[in-house]
Design a protein around this motif. Structure first.
Motif, mmCIF file in Angstrom:
data_model
loop_
_atom_site.group_PDB
_atom_site.id
_atom_site.type_symbol
_atom_site.label_atom_id
_atom_site.label_comp_id
_atom_site.label_asym_id
_atom_site.label_seq_id
_atom_site.Cartn_x
_atom_site.Cartn_y
_atom_site.Cartn_z
ATOM 1 N N SER A 211 -23.883 20.744 27.525
ATOM 2 C CA SER A 211 -23.279 19.465 27.127
ATOM 3 C C SER A 211 -22.359 18.883 28.206
ATOM 4 C CB SER A 211 -22.519 19.609 25.799
ATOM 5 O OG SER A 211 -23.376 20.020 24.770
ATOM 6 N N ARG B 70 -26.495 25.051 24.937
ATOM 7 C CA ARG B 70 -26.559 24.034 26.004
ATOM 8 C C ARG B 70 -25.161 23.855 26.583
ATOM 9 N NH1 ARG B 70 -27.862 21.445 21.279
ATOM 10 N NH2 ARG B 70 -26.153 20.344 20.248
ATOM 11 N N ASN C 55 -17.951 12.365 23.606
ATOM 12 C CA ASN C 55 -17.369 12.368 22.254
ATOM 13 C C ASN C 55 -16.779 11.008 21.858
ATOM 14 O OD1 ASN C 55 -16.279 15.836 22.486
ATOM 15 N ND2 ASN C 55 -18.085 15.008 21.477
#
Ligand code: IPE
Ligand code: IPE
Ligand code: MG
Length: 252
Positions: free
Chosen positions: A194, A192, A66
Motif C-alpha cells: 500500500s 500488500r 487515506n
C-alpha cells in the motif's frame, strides 16, 4: 574475514497498522472505535519494541491515499492523532523516545503541523527509541519529491547529475539519515505494501500477521521478531551464512 552474522533483533521495524475498521465492524461498533482501540495497540507496541531493544520503529498511521476516505473518518483520525500527542508526549519523552514525522503532514493544517514540529523538537535529544510516524505518507510521492529536489539543485548548479547514486538519492528522501527497515509487519491478513516505504524496504523481511491492529500486542511483536531471527538475509549473495558478501560486479 567471515561476514558478521546479522543481529537477531531487527534494528528497524516498520508496521502497516491495518484492520481497525474491521475490528470495530465485527463488534457492531463505528469504525472510530477501532481507531481508538488501535491507539492502545500503538502504546503496547512501543513499550514492547523498547523492551526488545529495537532502535527504530516506524508506524504507518495515515497514507496519502487515506484522504479518499469520507471526511468524518478523516476528522476522527486527525482528532485521535492530536489527542494522542497531547496525552502521550510527556510519557514518550520520559521513556527516551525521539519522535520523527514523515509525510505531507502540513495537509493536516497549521495547528497540528506546529504541534508535530514542537513534539519533534522536544524529543530531539532522546536516544532510546526513534519513533517515526508516517502521516499522509506515500512512497511514490516521497520519491517524486526527492527527484524534484535533486532536479532543482542540478538546475541551480549545486549538484552534478553525474554524482547521483543510490546513497545521494536516499539522502533526499523524507527518511534521510534513518536506517532502512529490516522488518516490515502488516496486520489484518492483507498482503500488500500500500505505497509504504517502497525504496527503503527493498530488502526488508516481510511478515503478514492475521491479527487486526487493535488486537496486536507484545506477543505478536515477539512472534515477528522470532520469525525474523529464523530468516536468512542474503541481499542477493549466495546462501551461505558465513561467506563474505562479494562486491557487485557487472558481467561485461
Ligand atoms: C488502519 O485500519 C488504519 C488506517 C488506515 C488509518 P483501517 O481503517 O484500514 O481498517 P480496515 O482495513 O478497514 O479494517
Ligand atoms: C494502509 O492501510 C495505510 C495505513 C495502515 C495507514 P489501508 O487500509 O489504507 O490500505 P489498503 O487501502 O487496504 O491497501
Ligand atoms: Mg485498511
Amino acid at each position: 574475514m567471515p561476514r558478521q552474522p546479522p543481529p537477531l533483533t531487527p534494528r528497524h521495524i516498520a508496521i502497516i497498522m491495518d484492520g481497525n475498521g474491521r475490528w470495530a465492524t465485527r463488534r457492531g461498533l463505528p469504525r472510530v472505535a477501532g481507531h481508538r482501540e488501535g491507539v492502545r495497540a500503538v502504546r503496547r507496541t512501543i513499550e514492547a519494541a523498547i523492551e526488545h531493544g529495537v532502535r527504530w520503529l516506524t508506524l504507518f498511521a495515515f497514507s496519502s491515499e487515506n484522504w479518499r476516505r469520507p471526511a468524518d473518518e478523516v476528522t476522527d483520525l486527525t482528532f485521535l492523532l492530536r489527542h494522542y500527542l497531547h496525552s502521550e508526549l510527556k510519557e514518550l519523552d520520559e521513556a527516551g523516545v525521539r519522535l520523527h514525522i514523515i509525510g505531507e503532514r502540513d495537509r493536516f493544517g497549521p495547528a497540528l503541523d506546529r504541534e508535530l514540529a514542537d513534539a519533534e523538537a522536544r524529543t530531539a535529544t532522546n536516544e532510546r527509541l526513534n519513533l517515526v510516524i508516517a502521516l499522509s505518507y506515500g512512497a511514490r510521492a516521497e520519491i517524486a519529491a526527492a527527484a524534484r529536489r535533486i532536479a532543482l539543485k542540478a538546475r541551480a548548479g549545486t549538484l552534478d547529475p553525474a554524482s547521483i547514486d543510490e546513497d545521494s538519492f536516499t539522502a533526499h528522501l523524507a527518511t534521510a539519515g534513518m536506517p532502512d527497515p529490516d522488518l516490515v509487519i502488516r496486520t489484518s491478513g492483507e498482503q500488500r505494501l500500500s505505497n509504504f516505504l517502497l525504496w527503503q524496504a527493498a530488502y526488508a523481511e516481510l511478515i503478514f500477521d492475521d491479527a487486526l491492529w487493535p488486537d496486536f500486542g507484545a506477543a505478536n511483536l515477539a512472534g515477528a521478531i522470532a520469525e525474523y531471527a529464523r530468516r536468512e538475509r542474503r541481499f542477493g549473495a549466495r546462501p551461505t551464512a558465513s561467506a563474505p558478501v562479494p562486491p557487485i560486479v557487472s558481467a561485461q
